[in-house]
Scaffold this active site. Structure first.
Site, PDB file in Angstrom:
ATOM      1  N   CYS A   1      74.583  93.449  69.972  1.00 44.30           N
ATOM      2  CA  CYS A   1      74.151  92.745  68.766  1.00 44.30           C
ATOM      3  C   CYS A   1      74.886  91.419  68.684  1.00 44.30           C
ATOM      4  CB  CYS A   1      74.402  93.579  67.522  1.00 44.30           C
ATOM      5  SG  CYS A   1      76.125  94.030  67.263  1.00 44.30           S
TER       6      CYS A   1
ATOM      7  N   GLU B   1      66.965  97.656  73.686  1.00 45.72           N
ATOM      8  CA  GLU B   1      67.511  98.348  72.513  1.00 45.72           C
ATOM      9  C   GLU B   1      68.448  97.424  71.757  1.00 45.72           C
ATOM     10  OE1 GLU B   1      71.024 100.825  70.851  1.00 45.72           O
ATOM     11  OE2 GLU B   1      70.938  99.295  72.424  1.00 45.72           O
TER      12      GLU B   1
ATOM     13  N   ARG C   1      71.386 107.815  63.646  1.00 49.60           N
ATOM     14  CA  ARG C   1      71.553 106.582  64.431  1.00 49.60           C
ATOM     15  C   ARG C   1      70.200 105.862  64.509  1.00 49.60           C
ATOM     16  NH1 ARG C   1      75.702 105.490  67.822  1.00 49.60           N
ATOM     17  NH2 ARG C   1      75.473 103.707  69.230  1.00 49.60           N
TER      18      ARG C   1
ATOM     19  N   ARG D   1      68.024 102.728  65.456  1.00 48.11           N
ATOM     20  CA  ARG D   1      68.055 101.595  66.366  1.00 48.11           C
ATOM     21  C   ARG D   1      66.649 101.042  66.565  1.00 48.11           C
ATOM     22  NH1 ARG D   1      72.586 101.724  65.200  1.00 48.11           N
ATOM     23  NH2 ARG D   1      74.448 101.754  66.511  1.00 48.11           N
TER      24      ARG D   1
END
Length: 501
Positions: free
Chosen positions: A77, A115, A159, A161
């Protein structure tokens, strides 16, 4: 025993090999990986019997990739400052997303999986996501982003994503379908080897259900803080030895500190007269006793301001005094004034300096809870999750103060639930942090996956990984499109075609 190779792939930002584990299990053959973390490279090579020279190195320095079918990248990120540059594939290297897209354009695999954190789809990053998708389209791909929670696909971890899946062939793109979430979810009890039972529906009216895991009106975890209330919230006065009277005073503050009548902030301290307006019997020594216990904290809130003419003032002192009105200075006005740029610590130091110079004098003292940061919890504990929970908070690179209980409890009422938790779990010490094995299982790795011994090191590696079952699900869905199917000849034709060509 390895499967016969169905497709080849390159693993960018490989971490410890979450992509590789899932893809290899589905017949994928790795032609190279890229990673710069020494710990991650050593862990990857150790677990996959990979030579270190298989590492392609820093993505920013890779000029070309070997021919392959599928490109994967768990792009770290960033601030997503790439949006709006529009410099072209060869001119904007150095930003990791741009480097990834450059290599996609250069290598032209049949499909890819990228991802990233869920923040990429937040409204504030809309232009960045649009930029990425446009660059993918310019590279000759059809792609769509998907927001997926790992807990929906076989691991007890919350989680969320973003996964961008793309194909060079439009027909394969149109055939790509995500399967529905799994109906039967794993629980923390499955990891711990503890049999759990779903509690009967709460017989008392439950409090607000919290955002993670709950069943029949009972939350699957207990939250430790003094600023919120609920059936499964544990306060410092529940943990420390306090009288019913002291609990009453704490609840008075808890129930009223967010009311606008006491100030403009989301949570405001209350003065002795404020307490007495709510309960005329409140005495000062009762509040001071709670201060001594470490539950409350006294705060100088309102100051009288004298003329500073005879004093030389520092710049920050002048800035603070400029917030005064009618000869008085209110701490709320300082905390809520972002233009000051002093922060809480800077404000406190400046106020002390003005007091020492005799320019301001405290007129009113107020009382607030000592622990006013929800995220830090109480006494080193933020949340304790019961074995019945089907999700643990997102594993991150830094360790957390979230714990798992080692026993299950069977409540009959919401009051009984709280009592059992305090007696059987918290006060009995029947809780702990997750182990290395459990962290691996929460990400879908084998429990025996080899990682460094130091907790900080393995927590960082596991927290930065992708969830293996999610990649497994995506890989199977990609395979079902026929994108990697062997080439076949059309009847009456000497040329050959393939679904993903």
């Amino acid at each position: 025993m390895e499967q016969e190779s169905k497709f080849t792939f390159v693993d960018l930002f490989s971490g410890i090999g979450g992509f590789r584990m899932a893809l290899a299990a589905n017949g994928g053959s790795c032609l190279g990986f890229s990673e710069i973390s020494r710990d991650a490279v050593e862990t990857y090579c150790d677990n996959f019997a990979e030579a270190s020279d298989g590492n392609l190195g820093d993505v920013r320095k890779i000029e070309a990739l070997p021919p392959h079918d599928l490109l994967t990248a768990g792009v770290p990120c960033q601030s997503w400052s790439i949006a709006g540059k529009n410099l072209g594939f060869d001119d904007d290297r150095g930003q990791l997303w741009n480097d990834t897209l450059y290599l996609l354009k250069q290598s032209r695999p049949k499909a890819f999986i990228f991802e990233n954190v869920k923040g990429l789809v937040d409204p504030r990053n809309e232009s960045a996501l649009g930029h990425i998708l446009e660059r993918i389209r310019e590279a000759g791909y059809h792609a769509r982003h998907h927001v997926i929670n790992s807990c929906d696909h076989g691991v007890p971890q919350n989680r969320v994503r973003v996964y961008i899946v793309g194909f060079r062939n439009k027909g394969c793109f149109e055939r790509f379908r995500l399967p529905p979430p799994l109906e039967a979810r794993k629980t923390l009890g499955d990891l711990l080897g503890i049999q759990t039972r779903v509690p009967a529906a709460a017989t008392a009216s439950p409090g607000r259900v919290m955002s993670l895991s709950s069943k029949n009106g009972f939350n699957d975890y207990f939250l430790f803080n003094d600023l919120r209330n609920g059936d499964t919230t544990i306060h410092s006065w529940d943990i420390l030895e306090t009288t019913d009277r002291q609990k009453h005073l704490c609840h008075l503050l808890l129930q009223n500190r967010r009311k606008r009548v006491y100030g403009r902030l989301d949570g405001n301290p209350l003065s002795l007269p404020h307490f007495q307006s709510l309960d005329p019997t409140v005495a000062l020594d009762e509040l001071l006793a709670l201060v001594d216990l470490g539950i409350l904290e006294a705060e100088e809130y309102l100051f009288d301001v004298a003329s500073p003419k005879r004093h030389a003032l520092a710049e920050e002192e002048s800035m603070v005094l400029a917030c005064a009105a009618g000869g008085q200075l209110v701490i709320d006005d300082l905390k809520g004034n972002r233009s000051l740029g002093l922060g809480r610590g800077g404000i406190a130091r400046t106020v002390e300096a003005l007091k020492e110079k005799g320019i301001i004098t405290c007129r009113e003292i107020r009382y607030d809870f000592k622990n006013t940061k929800i995220s830090t919890g109480l006494f080193g504990v933020n949340r304790i999750f019961l074995p019945s929970s089907d999700r643990f908070p997102t594993l991150v690179a830094s360790d957390t103060t979230d714990y798992i209980a080692l026993d299950d409890i069977e409540p009959t009422t919401t009051e009984d639930y709280r009592r059992q938790f305090l007696e059987k779990i918290y006060r009995s010490g029947r809780f702990r942090r997750i182990s290395k094995r459990e962290a691996c299982l929460m990400q879908g790795f084998p429990g025996e996956f080899r990682l460094p011994d130091a907790r900080a090191r393995w927590m960082k590696l596991v927290g930065n990984s992708v969830s293996v079952p999610v990649i497994d699900m995506l890989c199977k869905a990609i395979l079902e499109t026929g994108v990697f199917a062997p080439k076949t000849k059309k009847p009456g034709s000497r040329t050959s075609v393939a679904a993903g060509s």
